[in-house]
Write an enzyme that holds these catalytic residues in place. Sequence first.
Site, PDB file in Angstrom:
ATOM      1  N   GLU A   1      34.912 -66.424  22.968  1.00 47.34           N
ATOM      2  CA  GLU A   1      34.853 -65.501  24.199  1.00 47.34           C
ATOM      3  C   GLU A   1      34.868 -64.030  23.734  1.00 47.34           C
ATOM      4  O   GLU A   1      34.600 -62.956  24.625  1.00 47.34           O
ATOM      5  CB  GLU A   1      35.892 -65.732  25.255  1.00 47.34           C
ATOM      6  CG  GLU A   1      36.226 -67.006  25.639  1.00 47.34           C
ATOM      7  CD  GLU A   1      34.799 -67.294  26.435  1.00 47.34           C
ATOM      8  OE1 GLU A   1      34.377 -66.696  27.311  1.00 47.34           O
ATOM      9  OE2 GLU A   1      34.254 -68.403  26.127  1.00 47.34           O
TER      10      GLU A   1
ATOM     11  N   ARG B   1      12.212 -56.398   6.124  1.00 49.26           N
ATOM     12  CA  ARG B   1      10.555 -56.196   6.156  1.00 49.26           C
ATOM     13  C   ARG B   1      10.018 -54.684   6.064  1.00 49.26           C
ATOM     14  O   ARG B   1       9.302 -54.513   5.645  1.00 49.26           O
ATOM     15  CB  ARG B   1       9.933 -56.861   7.059  1.00 49.26           C
ATOM     16  CG  ARG B   1      10.078 -56.503   8.380  1.00 49.26           C
ATOM     17  CD  ARG B   1       9.369 -57.265   9.480  1.00 49.26           C
ATOM     18  NE  ARG B   1       7.974 -57.418   9.429  1.00 49.26           N
ATOM     19  CZ  ARG B   1       7.309 -56.218   9.861  1.00 49.26           C
ATOM     20  NH1 ARG B   1       7.877 -55.234  10.318  1.00 49.26           N
ATOM     21  NH2 ARG B   1       6.076 -56.291   9.809  1.00 49.26           N
TER      22      ARG B   1
ATOM     23  N   ASP C   1       2.920 -51.190  12.862  1.00 51.20           N
ATOM     24  CA  ASP C   1       3.525 -52.378  13.623  1.00 51.20           C
ATOM     25  C   ASP C   1       3.513 -51.938  15.109  1.00 51.20           C
ATOM     26  O   ASP C   1       3.873 -50.536  15.126  1.00 51.20           O
ATOM     27  CB  ASP C   1       4.699 -52.508  12.987  1.00 51.20           C
ATOM     28  CG  ASP C   1       4.932 -53.293  11.818  1.00 51.20           C
ATOM     29  OD1 ASP C   1       3.940 -54.101  11.519  1.00 51.20           O
ATOM     30  OD2 ASP C   1       5.773 -53.568  11.165  1.00 51.20           O
TER      31      ASP C   1
ATOM     32  N   PRO D   1      26.637 -58.710  22.609  1.00 54.13           N
ATOM     33  CA  PRO D   1      25.819 -58.244  23.628  1.00 54.13           C
ATOM     34  C   PRO D   1      26.467 -56.918  24.231  1.00 54.13           C
ATOM     35  O   PRO D   1      25.590 -56.276  24.978  1.00 54.13           O
ATOM     36  CB  PRO D   1      26.047 -59.466  24.666  1.00 54.13           C
ATOM     37  CG  PRO D   1      27.298 -60.133  24.127  1.00 54.13           C
ATOM     38  CD  PRO D   1      27.468 -59.890  22.819  1.00 54.13           C
TER      39      PRO D   1
HETATM   40  N1  ADE Z   1      26.280 -62.236  20.630  1.00 51.56           N
HETATM   41  C1  ADE Z   1      26.194 -63.028  21.553  1.00 51.56           C
HETATM   42  N2  ADE Z   1      25.046 -62.461  22.183  1.00 51.56           N
HETATM   43  C2  ADE Z   1      24.616 -61.403  21.763  1.00 51.56           C
HETATM   44  C3  ADE Z   1      23.315 -60.562  21.640  1.00 51.56           C
HETATM   45  N3  ADE Z   1      22.797 -60.679  22.706  1.00 51.56           N
HETATM   46  N4  ADE Z   1      23.074 -59.678  20.944  1.00 51.56           N
HETATM   47  C4  ADE Z   1      23.891 -59.548  19.631  1.00 51.56           C
HETATM   48  N5  ADE Z   1      25.071 -60.330  19.327  1.00 51.56           N
HETATM   49  C5  ADE Z   1      25.436 -61.435  20.453  1.00 51.56           C
END
Ligand code: ADE
Length: 249
Positions: free
Chosen positions: A121, A159, A174, A94
């Site tokens: 974590e 793709r 697209d 994230p």
């Molecule tokens: N791992 C946990 N959350 C994630 C996300 N939003 N994007 C990529 N990998 C992740």
Amino acid sequence: MQIDILTLFPQMFQSPFSTGLFQRAIDRKLVRVDIHDIRDCTHDKHRTVDDYPYGGGAGMVLKPEPIFEAVKALESGLSPKQEERRVPIILLTPQGRLFSQQIALELSKHSHLVLICGHYEGIDERVREHLVTDEISIGDYVLSGGELAAMVVVDAVVRLLPGVLGSEASPLDDSHTTGLLEYPQYTRPQAYRDWGVPEVLLSGNHAQIAEWRRQQAISRTLERRPELLDKANLCLPEKQLVERLKQPQ
Ligand code: ADE
């Protein structure tokens, strides 16, 4: 394209990559996806991949050694020429740059990608600092691991590979490729319940159809994702159309 995915949960990848468009691409040797269990690169009885965080705190942290070893094993299988081209080693997290069609297009130009799925974590920072070359997030939310994110990235990239979509389908139309959302599509029947199909699509006039579609793409983007219009490549009449559409009706 060769794609290697490093994960603690290889079984999660079984069904998505053995279905439809994907399976066809694999059968036609347009792409090869190899899933690697990070636990195979551990050397203790318990196949330990994580440990407590230094400094304390909740949760476990993925250890660096199995991940470095798994990537090393892949690299020793590369020909020197491939190595020169620098294979991207991408961590799904994230904290990464936000995935987009533009990034999918960029990744689709490589002949080889390595994806690492994080878990627990977090991951020992030395993996980020000394192994990974790119970090990607698929959105501002936290998944329980990188696996689903890796599937999203791989799907969007594969793709785009030449020959993966049928000859008539084009990824160029697209949503997001043009910087606009895609225009509405219709198929048979011409009348369903009380609902028809826009006349212009039945006219056979390709210039008019193209113009209608472009205008629909613009008005739909304005309605749903106005911020995309700032980066879209609009000509003057199209910019004027946007201004007209913005006027209260
Ligand atoms: N791992 C946990 N959350 C994630 C996300 N939003 N994007 C990529 N990998 C992740």
